[in-house]
Design an enzyme around this catalytic site. Sequence first.
Site, PDB file in Angstrom:
ATOM      1  N   ASP A 214      35.158  72.433  48.521  1.00 45.69           N
ATOM      2  CA  ASP A 214      35.346  73.715  47.840  1.00 45.69           C
ATOM      3  C   ASP A 214      35.289  73.472  46.341  1.00 45.69           C
ATOM      4  O   ASP A 214      36.105  72.714  45.784  1.00 45.69           O
ATOM      5  CB  ASP A 214      36.685  74.343  48.230  1.00 45.69           C
ATOM      6  N   GLU A 307      29.599  75.748  49.960  1.00 45.72           N
ATOM      7  CA  GLU A 307      29.348  77.179  49.950  1.00 45.72           C
ATOM      8  C   GLU A 307      28.059  77.495  49.199  1.00 45.72           C
ATOM      9  O   GLU A 307      27.650  76.761  48.296  1.00 45.72           O
ATOM     10  CB  GLU A 307      30.515  77.923  49.291  1.00 45.72           C
ATOM     11  N   CYS A 360      42.569  82.269  57.209  1.00 45.97           N
ATOM     12  CA  CYS A 360      43.637  81.297  57.477  1.00 45.97           C
ATOM     13  C   CYS A 360      43.052  80.138  58.261  1.00 45.97           C
ATOM     14  O   CYS A 360      42.434  80.337  59.315  1.00 45.97           O
ATOM     15  CB  CYS A 360      44.772  81.951  58.252  1.00 45.97           C
ATOM     16  N   CYS A 363      45.279  80.028  61.984  1.00 44.76           N
ATOM     17  CA  CYS A 363      45.140  81.024  63.049  1.00 44.76           C
ATOM     18  C   CYS A 363      43.850  81.816  62.958  1.00 44.76           C
ATOM     19  O   CYS A 363      43.504  82.537  63.898  1.00 44.76           O
ATOM     20  CB  CYS A 363      46.333  81.976  63.041  1.00 44.76           C
ATOM     21  N   CYS A 379      49.784  83.119  54.906  1.00 47.05           N
ATOM     22  CA  CYS A 379      49.324  83.895  56.063  1.00 47.05           C
ATOM     23  C   CYS A 379      50.492  84.692  56.630  1.00 47.05           C
ATOM     24  O   CYS A 379      51.554  84.117  56.938  1.00 47.05           O
ATOM     25  CB  CYS A 379      48.739  82.973  57.125  1.00 47.05           C
ATOM     26  N   CYS A 382      50.792  83.584  60.904  1.00 53.13           N
ATOM     27  CA  CYS A 382      51.404  82.331  61.367  1.00 53.13           C
ATOM     28  C   CYS A 382      52.335  81.708  60.342  1.00 53.13           C
ATOM     29  O   CYS A 382      52.977  80.693  60.637  1.00 53.13           O
ATOM     30  CB  CYS A 382      50.309  81.333  61.740  1.00 53.13           C
ATOM     31  N   ASP A 389      42.538  76.554  47.580  1.00 53.20           N
ATOM     32  CA  ASP A 389      41.337  75.724  47.584  1.00 53.20           C
ATOM     33  C   ASP A 389      41.328  74.767  48.775  1.00 53.20           C
ATOM     34  O   ASP A 389      40.282  74.547  49.399  1.00 53.20           O
ATOM     35  CB  ASP A 389      41.230  74.942  46.278  1.00 53.20           C
TER      36      ASP A 389
END
Length: 460
Positions: A214, A307, A360, A363, A379, A382, A389
């Site tokens: 990332d 990405e 997330c 989950c 999140c 969960c 990052d």
Amino acid sequence: MRVVQAYRFALDPTARQVAVLASHCGAVRVAFNWGLARVKANLAQREAERSYGVPDDRLTPALSWSMYGLRKRWNQVKDEVAPWWAGNSKEAYACGLARLADALSNWRDSQQGKRKGPKVGFPRFKTKRRAARSVRFTTGVIRLDGHSHVVLPVLGRIKTHEPVGKLARLLAEGARIASATVRWVEGRWHVSFTVHTERTPATPARPDAVIGVDLGIKTLAVFSDGRPPVANPRHLNNAMHKLRRLSRALSRKHGPDRRTGQRPSQRWQRANAARNRAEHRVAALRRDGIHQLTTSLARTYGTVVVEDLHVAGMIRNRRLAQAISDAGFGEIRRQLTYKTTWHGGRLIVADRWFPSSKTCSSCGAVKAKLPLRVRTYVCEGCGLSMDRDENAALNLASLVERTVAGSGPETLNGRGADLKTPPGGAGGCEASTPHRASVARIRRGPSPTPGESLRILETQ
């Protein structure tokens, strides 16, 4: 593996050789401007005849825009246009005409919608002050002389600032020099050799390992396997104080003025060279850091996931444009593209709209919004709480595991097809010439099911 690499070396030419190099670069500019003037005159003549009602079959014949057509016409009139043409290599004039042919072709393809990206404008005349100084040689005597000299057509034997032993060993093993380009860049003359050579296939240190990378501004790269993140060195920001001081000193000197024909003073030239050296150092530091990062990733991991960042759109934010440009996101991806191929790995580029930061990693819940100022991902489902990052890097790495049916980072799908990027030619070099290579892109469907969540598209 048959690859095309470029090797660039700094030169230490004599005063006479510098004058000959400048003359060759001027010959490139003269040939380009001559061909462009002929093309524009031909287009204007045909347009004027149409305005008079002349039918198309009786118009002045269209001028060929190909390099061979332009070169044929140049050979017919070169004694009148440039009586001094024999003082330079014929490759200089061919180089200018070839660049004109490419520029016209790019403009025509852009007008017809065949070329991707922003619209390309019609070529403009090159000026001595603004045009880049470079010349390309494809024929003639192009070789190395020992470990500290190169031989080029007309220019002869030129000393290099650094040893060329690595390229000499490749040539002794059967590599072949296809062309040589001499250009003025970063305050001195450089020569770049395009070499066709065989590269031994390599294997990463961890061929089955997958890593998600990332990229960001605060931290340049965050990884999914617990590897220490790479801090953003911010080379340009650190050098801004010195650059401002040198720019102020330059503004106080008598510089060139095209309106009055004023020539720059020697103090202005020295101040301008000092400022340019500071800028070149920033670029060199950035390039060196990116090479170290990408080489380490390509040599270690079998699969690297990044990405597809829309850098051109990101720099429209005036508050982040300088920081984004200084980070070099596009250069990182370009180098990973060919280095993973060289070292036997593969590069997977996640779709531009994949919500890596909003998802997330535990989950799979996706947030509707996640402002950039929020640096910790929490999140609600969960209860996961971690750096945003790191969460994005984990999501990028999990794409490979979710690509095929079943659990674990398998490489075969239900039909037994291999999803790895097939081996191909090298996509670049560690010198200066950018190239393209195969990149595996991942596109995410609108509502993926467990069996068909993602698919990999091989693009080139």
